[in-house]
Design an enzyme around this catalytic site. Structure first.
Site, PDB file in Angstrom:
ATOM      1  N   ASP A  37      34.492   9.694  31.939  1.00 28.11           N
ATOM      2  CA  ASP A  37      35.344   8.792  32.713  1.00 28.11           C
ATOM      3  C   ASP A  37      36.766   9.319  32.878  1.00 28.11           C
ATOM      4  O   ASP A  37      37.693   8.566  33.137  1.00 28.11           O
ATOM      5  CB  ASP A  37      35.359   7.395  32.072  1.00 28.11           C
ATOM      6  CG  ASP A  37      35.857   7.454  30.635  1.00 28.11           C
ATOM      7  OD1 ASP A  37      36.056   8.582  30.123  1.00 28.11           O
ATOM      8  OD2 ASP A  37      36.047   6.394  30.033  1.00 28.11           O
ATOM      9  N   HIS A 230      37.899  37.489  40.046  1.00 25.01           N
ATOM     10  CA  HIS A 230      38.231  36.075  39.799  1.00 25.01           C
ATOM     11  C   HIS A 230      38.224  35.755  38.300  1.00 25.01           C
ATOM     12  O   HIS A 230      37.678  34.741  37.874  1.00 25.01           O
ATOM     13  CB  HIS A 230      37.262  35.153  40.564  1.00 25.01           C
ATOM     14  CG  HIS A 230      37.467  35.202  42.043  1.00 25.01           C
ATOM     15  ND1 HIS A 230      36.523  34.802  42.952  1.00 25.01           N
ATOM     16  CD2 HIS A 230      38.527  35.610  42.778  1.00 25.01           C
ATOM     17  CE1 HIS A 230      37.000  34.972  44.173  1.00 25.01           C
ATOM     18  NE2 HIS A 230      38.210  35.470  44.096  1.00 25.01           N
ATOM     19  N   ASP A 247      47.962  37.140  38.662  1.00 22.52           N
ATOM     20  CA  ASP A 247      47.900  36.545  40.005  1.00 22.52           C
ATOM     21  C   ASP A 247      48.116  35.051  39.808  1.00 22.52           C
ATOM     22  O   ASP A 247      47.207  34.339  39.368  1.00 22.52           O
ATOM     23  CB  ASP A 247      46.529  36.846  40.635  1.00 22.52           C
ATOM     24  CG  ASP A 247      46.438  36.370  42.085  1.00 22.52           C
ATOM     25  OD1 ASP A 247      47.316  35.606  42.521  1.00 22.52           O
ATOM     26  OD2 ASP A 247      45.465  36.751  42.767  1.00 22.52           O
ATOM     27  N   ASP A 258      51.427  32.578  46.511  1.00 21.92           N
ATOM     28  CA  ASP A 258      50.292  33.368  46.002  1.00 21.92           C
ATOM     29  C   ASP A 258      50.786  34.783  45.721  1.00 21.92           C
ATOM     30  O   ASP A 258      50.931  35.585  46.646  1.00 21.92           O
ATOM     31  CB  ASP A 258      49.172  33.362  47.067  1.00 21.92           C
ATOM     32  CG  ASP A 258      47.933  34.098  46.600  1.00 21.92           C
ATOM     33  OD1 ASP A 258      47.863  34.489  45.423  1.00 21.92           O
ATOM     34  OD2 ASP A 258      47.020  34.295  47.435  1.00 21.92           O
ATOM     35  N   HIS A 337      38.055  43.894  48.575  1.00 21.43           N
ATOM     36  CA  HIS A 337      38.463  42.616  49.191  1.00 21.43           C
ATOM     37  C   HIS A 337      39.348  42.800  50.417  1.00 21.43           C
ATOM     38  O   HIS A 337      39.677  43.913  50.810  1.00 21.43           O
ATOM     39  CB  HIS A 337      39.152  41.717  48.149  1.00 21.43           C
ATOM     40  CG  HIS A 337      40.348  42.324  47.497  1.00 21.43           C
ATOM     41  ND1 HIS A 337      41.533  42.541  48.145  1.00 21.43           N
ATOM     42  CD2 HIS A 337      40.534  42.779  46.215  1.00 21.43           C
ATOM     43  CE1 HIS A 337      42.405  43.074  47.307  1.00 21.43           C
ATOM     44  NE2 HIS A 337      41.822  43.241  46.133  1.00 21.43           N
ATOM     45  N   HIS A 341      45.346  36.886  53.574  1.00 22.44           N
ATOM     46  CA  HIS A 341      44.816  35.660  54.186  1.00 22.44           C
ATOM     47  C   HIS A 341      45.969  34.753  54.569  1.00 22.44           C
ATOM     48  O   HIS A 341      47.088  34.899  54.063  1.00 22.44           O
ATOM     49  CB  HIS A 341      43.890  34.947  53.185  1.00 22.44           C
ATOM     50  CG  HIS A 341      44.502  34.801  51.822  1.00 22.44           C
ATOM     51  ND1 HIS A 341      45.386  33.805  51.513  1.00 22.44           N
ATOM     52  CD2 HIS A 341      44.410  35.572  50.700  1.00 22.44           C
ATOM     53  CE1 HIS A 341      45.790  33.955  50.252  1.00 22.44           C
ATOM     54  NE2 HIS A 341      45.225  35.026  49.739  1.00 22.44           N
ATOM     55  N   HIS A 348      44.327  29.649  50.382  1.00 21.52           N
ATOM     56  CA  HIS A 348      43.595  30.312  51.465  1.00 21.52           C
ATOM     57  C   HIS A 348      43.605  29.299  52.602  1.00 21.52           C
ATOM     58  O   HIS A 348      42.711  28.471  52.719  1.00 21.52           O
ATOM     59  CB  HIS A 348      42.152  30.650  51.064  1.00 21.52           C
ATOM     60  CG  HIS A 348      42.088  31.620  49.926  1.00 21.52           C
ATOM     61  ND1 HIS A 348      40.999  31.758  49.115  1.00 21.52           N
ATOM     62  CD2 HIS A 348      42.995  32.523  49.464  1.00 21.52           C
ATOM     63  CE1 HIS A 348      41.241  32.686  48.202  1.00 21.52           C
ATOM     64  NE2 HIS A 348      42.442  33.158  48.384  1.00 21.52           N
ATOM     65  N   GLU A 372      47.853  42.018  50.019  1.00 25.84           N
ATOM     66  CA  GLU A 372      47.454  42.193  48.626  1.00 25.84           C
ATOM     67  C   GLU A 372      46.441  43.331  48.393  1.00 25.84           C
ATOM     68  O   GLU A 372      45.319  43.090  47.970  1.00 25.84           O
ATOM     69  CB  GLU A 372      46.895  40.889  48.082  1.00 25.84           C
ATOM     70  CG  GLU A 372      45.846  40.211  48.948  1.00 25.84           C
ATOM     71  CD  GLU A 372      45.365  38.890  48.343  1.00 25.84           C
ATOM     72  OE1 GLU A 372      44.902  38.902  47.202  1.00 25.84           O
ATOM     73  OE2 GLU A 372      45.449  37.862  49.029  1.00 25.84           O
ATOM     74  N   TYR A 376      40.530  48.893  41.669  1.00 23.97           N
ATOM     75  CA  TYR A 376      39.885  48.413  40.442  1.00 23.97           C
ATOM     76  C   TYR A 376      38.950  49.510  39.930  1.00 23.97           C
ATOM     77  O   TYR A 376      37.965  49.848  40.578  1.00 23.97           O
ATOM     78  CB  TYR A 376      39.123  47.111  40.744  1.00 23.97           C
ATOM     79  CG  TYR A 376      40.005  46.128  41.500  1.00 23.97           C
ATOM     80  CD1 TYR A 376      40.883  45.297  40.809  1.00 23.97           C
ATOM     81  CD2 TYR A 376      40.015  46.095  42.901  1.00 23.97           C
ATOM     82  CE1 TYR A 376      41.747  44.448  41.499  1.00 23.97           C
ATOM     83  CE2 TYR A 376      40.872  45.244  43.594  1.00 23.97           C
ATOM     84  CZ  TYR A 376      41.730  44.425  42.892  1.00 23.97           C
ATOM     85  OH  TYR A 376      42.591  43.588  43.574  1.00 23.97           O
ATOM     86  N   ARG A 394      46.661  45.108  41.378  1.00 25.98           N
ATOM     87  CA  ARG A 394      46.838  44.475  42.686  1.00 25.98           C
ATOM     88  C   ARG A 394      48.312  44.096  42.786  1.00 25.98           C
ATOM     89  O   ARG A 394      48.936  43.722  41.789  1.00 25.98           O
ATOM     90  CB  ARG A 394      45.948  43.233  42.835  1.00 25.98           C
ATOM     91  CG  ARG A 394      46.132  42.507  44.166  1.00 25.98           C
ATOM     92  CD  ARG A 394      45.024  41.493  44.503  1.00 25.98           C
ATOM     93  NE  ARG A 394      44.955  40.364  43.611  1.00 25.98           N
ATOM     94  CZ  ARG A 394      44.036  40.210  42.652  1.00 25.98           C
ATOM     95  NH1 ARG A 394      43.100  41.120  42.479  1.00 25.98           N
ATOM     96  NH2 ARG A 394      44.044  39.158  41.862  1.00 25.98           N
ATOM     97  N   GLU A 396      50.708  41.708  45.335  1.00 22.99           N
ATOM     98  CA  GLU A 396      50.545  40.724  46.421  1.00 22.99           C
ATOM     99  C   GLU A 396      51.861  40.026  46.742  1.00 22.99           C
ATOM    100  O   GLU A 396      52.533  39.510  45.855  1.00 22.99           O
ATOM    101  CB  GLU A 396      49.505  39.681  45.996  1.00 22.99           C
ATOM    102  CG  GLU A 396      49.329  38.536  46.973  1.00 22.99           C
ATOM    103  CD  GLU A 396      48.203  37.580  46.593  1.00 22.99           C
ATOM    104  OE1 GLU A 396      47.912  37.439  45.387  1.00 22.99           O
ATOM    105  OE2 GLU A 396      47.626  36.977  47.514  1.00 22.99           O
TER     106      GLU A 396
HETATM  107  N1  GLY Z   1      45.024  34.102  44.309  1.00 22.72           N
HETATM  108  C1  GLY Z   1      44.015  34.139  45.270  1.00 22.72           C
HETATM  109  C2  GLY Z   1      44.157  35.242  46.202  1.00 22.72           C
HETATM  110  O1  GLY Z   1      44.928  36.147  45.966  1.00 22.72           O
HETATM  111  O2  GLY Z   1      43.581  35.246  47.241  1.00 22.72           O
HETATM  112 MN    MN Z   2      45.889  35.980  47.936  1.00 24.49          MN
HETATM  113 MN    MN Z   3      46.571  35.927  44.684  1.00 19.95          MN
END
Ligand code: GLY
Ligand code: MN
Ligand code: MN
Length: 425
Positions: A37, A230, A247, A258, A337, A341, A348, A372, A376, A394, A396
């Site tokens: 709950d 992820h 990230d 982001d 990737h 975005h 996103h 970004e 890897y 990465r 970004e």
């Molecule tokens: N943090 C999600 C991305 O970089 O798309």
């Molecule tokens: Mn991103």
């Molecule tokens: Mn990100």
């Protein structure tokens, strides 16, 4: 806070796009159960928020278009003293009428009856196709004369592509808080022992500065963990001489940031880490420099793949001719990737990448996107030089497209090796 007039302008703009003799329905988000709950903190549905600025659950917005005139109606939960004692005050019909520039406010419990009347003798119905089926069923039950059903979400999401001045202000505020958080992580990386400790320090800065939430679950990934894209468990020990990929970005008044930075555990990058890092950083800067109106996201993607592939050849991660490797998509093993975005109310952002004809939408002034690139290198990949194994990087940033080119909104978040090192010492 965004002014109510801006939401009204958005509803008017949307109203113009609706076919005549139509009804468009938008629902608020619902509370989601976490366990038994207890519930997750409530977060309003982005399209509904975009059109209303209303942050309660059990609410709906209905636009009715007839003889080219559009009326907007907000449905809100009725006030109930006992309920309010448990869950907090509601605006109620009267309160909402004062705050929101809609034609009328009704109680949510009257929605079905009102919808029946609104939909009677109308030709078109708009609703979000991702709506849960129980609601769709009700809408369909009252749609005897409806000949066309369209996805209301698509219309709003297209509007969300171009950000207004007040939206950009909120994104900038979210990024300013996120800057403090990343810099704190850089300062503390040397003295903390676990990934989750860094996560806590970052999210402390978010909350401390009034950001209600993170915009997505923070990734704090040390060493090999960074090769899980992820990775959110954030429960490993920080190991000396490894890199930490962070990230993390806050959401401020519904707008996301982001940001990814990759920093050393112990203030100094090793030589192989430097080589990989400089390669990714130089690609990131070059892609950002390409941003201007009319360029395509796919061009940025292609160029980032070419440059990263080149870099991988130079560092001995890939062997062979660039042309052949790109054709075989060999680089995708280490850069799987997208280059970035849209970002806005959602990290996103639910805004289209293609128009109705399936053609890619070029960048335009007022759009916000992330850049970004990453690389890897898994620990167990024996095809790459040993010195690079177990490193994931990465970088970004969040970029606003301007009339002439771009503005890097996260420019101030340190990313040069010397700057990160001196902050970490
Ligand atoms: N943090 C999600 C991305 O970089 O798309
Ligand atoms: Mn991103
Ligand atoms: Mn990100």
């Amino acid at each position: 806070m965004m002014k109510e007039k801006e939401y009204e302008r958005r509803r008017k703009k949307l109203g113009k796009k609706l076919e005549d003799s139509s009804v468009a329905v938008f629902f608020s988000a619902s509370y989601k159960v976490r366990s038994n709950d207890t519930e997750y903190p409530f977060r309003q549905e982005s399209n509904f928020y975009y059109l209303t600025g209303f942050t309660e659950d059990s609410a709906a917005l209905v636009l009715v278009k007839e003889k080219k005139k559009v009326k907007s109606y907000l449905f809100v939960e009725k006030r109930d003293k006992e309920k309010e004692m448990w869950s907090g005050k509601r605006l109620g019909k009267e309160g909402a009428k004062k705050c929101f520039r809609v034609d009328e406010v009704f109680e949510y419990e009257t929605l079905n009856t009102k919808l029946k009347a609104f939909l009677d003798a109308k030709k078109s119905l708009y609703y979000d196709f991702k709506l849960d089926y129980s609601k769709i069923k009700i809408l369909k039950r009252y749609s005897k004369n409806i000949t066309t059903i369209k996805n209301a979400a698509k219309l709003v999401e297209k509007m969300r592509l171009i950000k207004s001045a007040s939206e950009i202000k909120l994104i900038k505020k979210a990024i300013a808080i996120t800057k403090e958080a990343h810099h704190r992580a850089m300062r503390l990386s040397k003295e903390l022992k676990y990934e989750y400790e860094l996560q806590a320090e970052i999210e402390y800065v978010f909350k401390k500065n009034g950001a209600y939430s993170d915009a997505y679950t923070s990734i704090v990934a040390c060493g090999e963990s960074a090769n899980t894209l992820h990775y959110i468990s954030n429960n490993k020990r920080l190991k000396n001489k490894e890199l930490i990929l962070i990230d993390a970005g806050c959401e401020f008044e519904y707008y996301a940031s982001d940001i990814t930075r990759t920093i050393p555990v112990n203030a100094t990058f090793t030589q192989p880490q430097k080589e990989l890092y400089e390669m990714v950083l130089s690609v990131e800067k070059k892609i950002i420099a390409m941003i201007k109106p009319n360029i395509l996201r796919s061009e940025l993607q292609k160029k980032s793949e070419e440059m990263l592939c080149e870099g991988m050849i130079r560092l001995g991660i890939l062997k062979g001719s660039k042309k052949k490797l790109l054709k075989e998509q060999a680089h995708k093993k280490y850069y799987p990737h997208g280059i970035g975005h849209w970002m806005g109310l959602d990290v996103h952002d639910q805004a289209p990448y293609k128009n109705e004809n399936g053609k890619e939408i070029p960048l335009k002034k007022g759009m916000v996107m992330t850049i970004e690139p990453g690389i890897y290198c898994p620990k167990d990949d024996t095809t790459i030089p040993k010195k690079y194994r177990g490193i994931g990087i990465r970088i970004e940033d969040d970029i606003l497209v301007t009339k002439e080119g771009y503005e890097n909104l996260s420019q101030e978040i340190l990313k040069e090796i010397k700057d990160i090192e001196s902050l970490s010492l």
